[in-house]
Design a protein around this motif. Sequence first.
Motif, PDB file in Angstrom:
ATOM      1  N   ASP A 147       0.820  -1.467   0.190  1.00 59.43           N
ATOM      2  CA  ASP A 147      -0.448   0.630   0.034  1.00 59.43           C
ATOM      3  C   ASP A 147       0.908   1.182  -0.831  1.00 59.43           C
ATOM      4  N   GLY A 148       2.205   1.085  -0.167  1.00 66.17           N
ATOM      5  CA  GLY A 148       2.941   2.442  -0.162  1.00 66.17           C
ATOM      6  C   GLY A 148       2.395   2.953  -1.252  1.00 66.17           C
ATOM      7  N   ILE A 149       2.936   3.993  -1.682  1.00 68.81           N
ATOM      8  CA  ILE A 149       2.618   5.104  -2.934  1.00 68.81           C
ATOM      9  C   ILE A 149       3.895   5.491  -2.961  1.00 68.81           C
TER      10      ILE A 149
ATOM     11  N   LYS B 151       9.190   8.282 -10.340  1.00 70.98           N
ATOM     12  CA  LYS B 151       9.111   7.198 -10.730  1.00 70.98           C
ATOM     13  C   LYS B 151       7.711   6.798 -11.558  1.00 70.98           C
ATOM     14  N   ILE B 152       6.569   7.833 -10.990  1.00 68.82           N
ATOM     15  CA  ILE B 152       5.326   7.794 -12.259  1.00 68.82           C
ATOM     16  C   ILE B 152       5.995   8.515 -13.403  1.00 68.82           C
TER      17      ILE B 152
ATOM     18  N   ASP C 170      -1.390   7.530 -13.364  1.00 70.81           N
ATOM     19  CA  ASP C 170      -1.704   8.539 -13.095  1.00 70.81           C
ATOM     20  C   ASP C 170      -0.898   9.984 -11.632  1.00 70.81           C
ATOM     21  N   GLU C 171      -0.691  10.748 -12.343  1.00 72.03           N
ATOM     22  CA  GLU C 171       1.121  11.400 -11.822  1.00 72.03           C
ATOM     23  C   GLU C 171      -0.424  12.229 -10.727  1.00 72.03           C
ATOM     24  N   GLU C 172      -1.569  12.744 -10.700  1.00 66.08           N
ATOM     25  CA  GLU C 172      -1.871  13.218  -9.606  1.00 66.08           C
ATOM     26  C   GLU C 172      -2.451  12.756  -8.346  1.00 66.08           C
ATOM     27  N   THR C 173      -2.945  11.505  -8.984  1.00 66.42           N
ATOM     28  CA  THR C 173      -3.269  10.587  -7.669  1.00 66.42           C
ATOM     29  C   THR C 173      -2.148  10.005  -7.173  1.00 66.42           C
TER      30      THR C 173
ATOM     31  N   PRO D 273      -0.468   6.762  -7.240  1.00 61.98           N
ATOM     32  CA  PRO D 273      -1.135   5.142  -6.802  1.00 61.98           C
ATOM     33  C   PRO D 273      -0.453   4.533  -6.245  1.00 61.98           C
ATOM     34  N   GLN D 274      -0.797   3.494  -5.216  1.00 61.78           N
ATOM     35  CA  GLN D 274      -0.454   3.016  -4.572  1.00 61.78           C
ATOM     36  C   GLN D 274       0.937   1.921  -4.819  1.00 61.78           C
ATOM     37  N   ASN D 275       2.000   0.848  -4.574  1.00 64.84           N
ATOM     38  CA  ASN D 275       2.766  -0.001  -5.364  1.00 64.84           C
ATOM     39  C   ASN D 275       1.514  -0.920  -6.398  1.00 64.84           C
ATOM     40  N   SER D 276       1.057  -1.138  -5.540  1.00 64.52           N
ATOM     41  CA  SER D 276      -0.087  -2.269  -5.753  1.00 64.52           C
ATOM     42  C   SER D 276      -0.921  -1.876  -7.560  1.00 64.52           C
ATOM     43  N   ASP D 277      -1.093  -1.098  -6.758  1.00 63.87           N
ATOM     44  CA  ASP D 277      -1.816  -0.781  -8.874  1.00 63.87           C
ATOM     45  C   ASP D 277      -0.660   0.206  -9.571  1.00 63.87           C
TER      46      ASP D 277
END
Length: 127
Positions: free
Chosen positions: A46-48, A53-54, A81-84, A86-90
């Motif tokens: 659940d880490g961002i 990286k994005i 998504d650069e704005e929100t 994502p979590q690592n899993s996403d």
Amino acid sequence: MPRTAHPNDGSSPSPTDQQAATYDRLVPMLEAAHREMTELSKKKQDGIVNALKIKMLNRLLSELSKVIEKDPSHAFVDMLDEETLPQNSDAVLVLSQWHAALQQYKRRHHRYDSSIRKDRWFTVENP
């Protein structure tokens, strides 16, 4: 000796030589990024993902998007998504979808050519 029949099933136009070269240059980078994100996700699901990286991943995905833009699988892949952020899993899920789409694309357009006795891209310039 005649060449192997073109592998394209008509659902995706043949790539250009430039698109095939882009694929060959960037897919190993995508695979490495996917492995890294998978390892990171195992440690902290659940880490961002940080913005750097994005940005780097989206630059890679943007170039790969140009390769498969006319392929049916393109409708099923997304940028991160650069704005929100994502979590690592996403991020792993998004990269997995890209990996699958790119594998399908290669299966459609990269086959064994009996006249040269090796696998190659079947491109617009070299059908």
